[in-house]
Design an enzyme around this catalytic site. Structure first.
Site, mmCIF file in Angstrom:
data_model
loop_
_atom_site.group_PDB
_atom_site.id
_atom_site.type_symbol
_atom_site.label_atom_id
_atom_site.label_comp_id
_atom_site.label_asym_id
_atom_site.label_seq_id
_atom_site.Cartn_x
_atom_site.Cartn_y
_atom_site.Cartn_z
ATOM 1 N N ASN A 1 -17.158 -23.630 -0.372
ATOM 2 C CA ASN A 1 -16.143 -23.439 0.656
ATOM 3 C C ASN A 1 -15.804 -24.751 1.325
ATOM 4 O O ASN A 1 -16.590 -25.691 1.307
ATOM 5 C CB ASN A 1 -16.648 -22.432 1.713
ATOM 6 C CG ASN A 1 -15.518 -21.850 2.533
ATOM 7 O OD1 ASN A 1 -14.466 -21.522 1.984
ATOM 8 N ND2 ASN A 1 -15.712 -21.707 3.835
ATOM 9 N N ARG A 2 -14.580 -24.815 1.892
ATOM 10 C CA ARG A 2 -14.191 -25.997 2.648
ATOM 11 C C ARG A 2 -15.156 -26.194 3.812
ATOM 12 O O ARG A 2 -15.736 -27.262 3.963
ATOM 13 C CB ARG A 2 -12.760 -25.817 3.162
ATOM 14 C CG ARG A 2 -12.294 -26.901 4.076
ATOM 15 C CD ARG A 2 -10.871 -26.660 4.522
ATOM 16 N NE ARG A 2 -10.681 -25.403 5.229
ATOM 17 C CZ ARG A 2 -9.534 -24.981 5.697
ATOM 18 N NH1 ARG A 2 -8.440 -25.692 5.494
ATOM 19 N NH2 ARG A 2 -9.436 -23.846 6.341
ATOM 20 N N GLY B 1 -14.488 -19.948 -1.813
ATOM 21 C CA GLY B 1 -14.085 -19.325 -0.551
ATOM 22 C C GLY B 1 -15.211 -18.519 0.063
ATOM 23 O O GLY B 1 -16.078 -17.997 -0.648
ATOM 24 N N ALA B 2 -15.186 -18.445 1.401
ATOM 25 C CA ALA B 2 -16.231 -17.704 2.125
ATOM 26 C C ALA B 2 -15.633 -16.990 3.336
ATOM 27 O O ALA B 2 -16.268 -16.835 4.361
ATOM 28 C CB ALA B 2 -17.339 -18.667 2.563
ATOM 29 N N ASN C 1 -12.206 -1.374 5.300
ATOM 30 C CA ASN C 1 -10.765 -1.350 5.019
ATOM 31 C C ASN C 1 -10.208 0.063 4.919
ATOM 32 O O ASN C 1 -9.018 0.242 4.695
ATOM 33 C CB ASN C 1 -10.434 -2.136 3.741
ATOM 34 C CG ASN C 1 -10.797 -1.362 2.497
ATOM 35 O OD1 ASN C 1 -11.747 -0.578 2.503
ATOM 36 N ND2 ASN C 1 -10.046 -1.550 1.443
ATOM 37 N N THR D 1 -6.224 -3.688 7.466
ATOM 38 C CA THR D 1 -6.119 -4.985 6.786
ATOM 39 C C THR D 1 -6.173 -6.120 7.798
ATOM 40 O O THR D 1 -6.499 -5.904 8.973
ATOM 41 C CB THR D 1 -4.872 -5.012 5.864
ATOM 42 O OG1 THR D 1 -4.912 -6.216 5.092
ATOM 43 C CG2 THR D 1 -3.564 -4.933 6.626
ATOM 44 N N SER E 1 0.797 -1.226 0.000
ATOM 45 C CA SER E 1 0.000 0.000 0.000
ATOM 46 C C SER E 1 0.834 1.284 0.000
ATOM 47 O O SER E 1 0.432 2.264 -0.647
ATOM 48 C CB SER E 1 -0.980 -0.011 1.181
ATOM 49 O OG SER E 1 -1.960 -0.994 0.939
ATOM 50 N N LYS F 1 -10.338 -6.095 9.775
ATOM 51 C CA LYS F 1 -11.382 -5.440 8.973
ATOM 52 C C LYS F 1 -12.761 -5.490 9.625
ATOM 53 O O LYS F 1 -13.568 -4.598 9.419
ATOM 54 C CB LYS F 1 -11.439 -6.067 7.577
ATOM 55 C CG LYS F 1 -10.249 -5.686 6.702
ATOM 56 C CD LYS F 1 -10.407 -6.234 5.299
ATOM 57 C CE LYS F 1 -9.184 -5.945 4.459
ATOM 58 N NZ LYS F 1 -9.301 -6.444 3.088
HETATM 59 P P1 NDP Z 1 -9.685 -15.517 5.242
HETATM 60 O O1 NDP Z 1 -8.650 -16.132 6.104
HETATM 61 O O2 NDP Z 1 -10.777 -14.718 5.865
HETATM 62 O O3 NDP Z 1 -10.399 -16.690 4.368
HETATM 63 C C1 NDP Z 1 -9.624 -17.693 3.776
HETATM 64 C C2 NDP Z 1 -10.485 -18.534 2.845
HETATM 65 O O4 NDP Z 1 -9.639 -19.545 2.265
HETATM 66 C C3 NDP Z 1 -11.616 -19.299 3.527
HETATM 67 O O5 NDP Z 1 -12.660 -19.516 2.622
HETATM 68 C C4 NDP Z 1 -10.941 -20.615 3.903
HETATM 69 O O6 NDP Z 1 -11.822 -21.701 4.055
HETATM 70 C C5 NDP Z 1 -10.098 -20.846 2.654
HETATM 71 N N1 NDP Z 1 -8.935 -21.698 2.928
HETATM 72 C C6 NDP Z 1 -7.772 -21.338 3.523
HETATM 73 N N2 NDP Z 1 -6.925 -22.389 3.571
HETATM 74 C C7 NDP Z 1 -7.576 -23.435 3.020
HETATM 75 C C8 NDP Z 1 -7.229 -24.806 2.764
HETATM 76 N N3 NDP Z 1 -6.045 -25.283 3.104
HETATM 77 N N4 NDP Z 1 -8.132 -25.596 2.153
HETATM 78 C C9 NDP Z 1 -9.350 -25.103 1.795
HETATM 79 N N5 NDP Z 1 -9.743 -23.818 2.007
HETATM 80 C C10 NDP Z 1 -8.868 -22.993 2.584
HETATM 81 O O7 NDP Z 1 -8.867 -14.666 4.156
HETATM 82 P P2 NDP Z 1 -9.399 -13.418 3.299
HETATM 83 O O8 NDP Z 1 -10.780 -13.724 2.874
HETATM 84 O O9 NDP Z 1 -9.130 -12.166 4.017
HETATM 85 O O10 NDP Z 1 -8.407 -13.443 2.048
HETATM 86 C C11 NDP Z 1 -8.483 -14.470 1.052
HETATM 87 C C12 NDP Z 1 -7.508 -14.163 -0.064
HETATM 88 O O11 NDP Z 1 -7.857 -12.964 -0.750
HETATM 89 C C13 NDP Z 1 -6.085 -13.969 0.437
HETATM 90 O O12 NDP Z 1 -5.252 -14.740 -0.358
HETATM 91 C C14 NDP Z 1 -5.787 -12.515 0.237
HETATM 92 O O13 NDP Z 1 -4.448 -12.308 -0.142
HETATM 93 C C15 NDP Z 1 -6.710 -12.140 -0.930
HETATM 94 N N6 NDP Z 1 -7.132 -10.738 -0.857
HETATM 95 C C16 NDP Z 1 -6.788 -9.916 -1.900
HETATM 96 C C17 NDP Z 1 -7.157 -8.582 -1.890
HETATM 97 C C18 NDP Z 1 -6.759 -7.701 -3.036
HETATM 98 O O14 NDP Z 1 -6.809 -6.465 -2.893
HETATM 99 N N7 NDP Z 1 -6.416 -8.255 -4.156
HETATM 100 C C19 NDP Z 1 -7.928 -7.995 -0.784
HETATM 101 C C20 NDP Z 1 -8.251 -8.960 0.253
HETATM 102 C C21 NDP Z 1 -7.851 -10.279 0.199
HETATM 103 P P3 NDP Z 1 -12.513 -22.026 5.484
HETATM 104 O O15 NDP Z 1 -13.662 -21.065 5.611
HETATM 105 O O16 NDP Z 1 -12.952 -23.424 5.376
HETATM 106 O O17 NDP Z 1 -11.465 -21.812 6.523
#
Ligand code: NDP
Length: 306
Positions: free
Chosen positions: A167-168, A143-144, A104, A79, A35, A83
């Site tokens: 989602n997982r 993802g969720a 954010n 971040t 940022s 958030k």
């Molecule tokens: P969270 O930790 O809140 O969510 C992670 C997600 O990934 C959940 O759905 C989780 O599933 C899933 N997950 C993680 N590990 C595994 C695994 N081993 N197997 C299966 N599912 C998995 O993260 P965020 O939502 O904040 O961020 C998600 C991604 O988005 C990140 O990579 C981040 O870098 C990117 N991002 C990019 C932005 C941008 O500006 N481009 C802004 C914000 C985020 P479960 O619910 O089952 O745990």
């Protein structure tokens, strides 16, 4: 007098930075944030004389928000992992951010900081720029988590037809789907608003076979050894008409590589990062940032991956 002082939380690389006006970001960890590249470039190009400081906050979030306000910080980004947690410490929250449940960007007002969610519009702008419309699309979200909430809300706000959330953990997909189905985005064409369906990763075969926009919102792909997100069956991804991966580092995840292999238009999350930052800066400085400057910042961001 507040015993906690925000300036104790400046990360080492920024300890000697001096300026007339400060902006910043709260997060943990925060060392690798891109940022500052966005906001310092805007400041330099527009001669705004402001500096953007990463603050590493491990605990006492509320106290540090208070200290930032008392110390005159003009605006903040928030971040991971704050958030959602930051909301109780704000004087007001914008309607979209309230419905997403995450903030954010903090904008200084006379009463305290007001919270916004610029991830939503940042992502929308990055998608629109590719010539893709969300309206009437059927979408598969992978993802969720936290970021997925802004993505789901964007799908609803901009008129997607149906959204399958895979989602997982099924409960999280279900909660997000229920929340979004109950949310009113305030858009006029309510009849077009998306209907959300939660899907367990193992139950993805229940999704009708047709063409979808894919939005990858899991953190799978951040590590070099990561494979495809959630569904291993490559054929599943042939249903994509276009795709977004929120991840930008690495620039090409396994998911994006597969889209490239299939000749499906796909973007990573770098433009989303760019535009969420630009929109935040437009709030802070009450300015409009043009496409020429946006492109300049984007080029700088890209050099960070060489
Ligand atoms: P969270 O930790 O809140 O969510 C992670 C997600 O990934 C959940 O759905 C989780 O599933 C899933 N997950 C993680 N590990 C595994 C695994 N081993 N197997 C299966 N599912 C998995 O993260 P965020 O939502 O904040 O961020 C998600 C991604 O988005 C990140 O990579 C981040 O870098 C990117 N991002 C990019 C932005 C941008 O500006 N481009 C802004 C914000 C985020 P479960 O619910 O089952 O745990």
């Amino acid at each position: 007098m507040n015993s906690i002082n925000i300036w104790e939380k400046v990360i080492d690389d920024y300890k000697d930075v001096k300026s007339d006006r400060y902006l910043g970001i709260f997060g943990y960890p925060i060392k690798h944030t891109l940022s500052p590249v966005i906001h310092d470039t805007i400041s330099d190009e527009l001669s705004l004389k402001e500096r953007y400081i990463p603050f590493e906050i491990e605990e006492n979030l509320g106290e540090y928000v208070k200290s930032a306000y008392e110390n005159g910080i003009a605006g903040l980004n928030i971040t991971v992992p704050y958030k959602e947690k930051v909301i109780p410490y704000l004087c007001e929250v914008d309607e979209d951010a309230k419905k997403i449940g995450a903030v954010n960007t903090l904008v200084r007002t006379e009463k305290g900081y007001k919270g916004y969610n610029t991830d939503l519009e940042g992502l929308y702008r990055s998608i629109k720029e590719t010539g893709t419309e969300i309206k009437d699309k059927e979408v598969i979200m992978l993802g969720a988590g936290g970021a997925a909430r802004a993505v789901a809300y964007m799908c609803k706000k901009y008129g997607a037809k149906k959204v399958y959330i895979i989602n997982r953990s099924y409960e999280k997909a279900e909660k997000l789907a229920v929340d979004m189905n109950e949310t009113d985005t305030g858009m006029e064409e309510k009849k077009r608003e998306a209907i959300f369906f939660p899907v367990e990763a193992a139950g993805y075969n229940n999704i009708p076979t047709r063409k979808y926009m894919f939005i990858q919102c899991t953190s799978i792909g951040l590590k070099e050894e990561d494979g495809l997100p959630l569904i291993d069956d490559k054929n599943f991804y042939r249903q994509a008409v276009c795709a977004v991966d929120l991840i930008y580092n690495p620039q090409k995840t396994c998911f994006i590589k597969l889209m490239d292999e299939y000749g499906i238009k796909a973007i990573n999350g770098l433009k989303m990062l760019l535009y969420q930052g630009i929109i935040a800066n437009e709030y802070w400085n009450k300015i409009k940032i043009d496409n020429i400057l946006a492109e300049k910042i984007y080029k700088k961001l890209e050099t960070k991956f060489d």
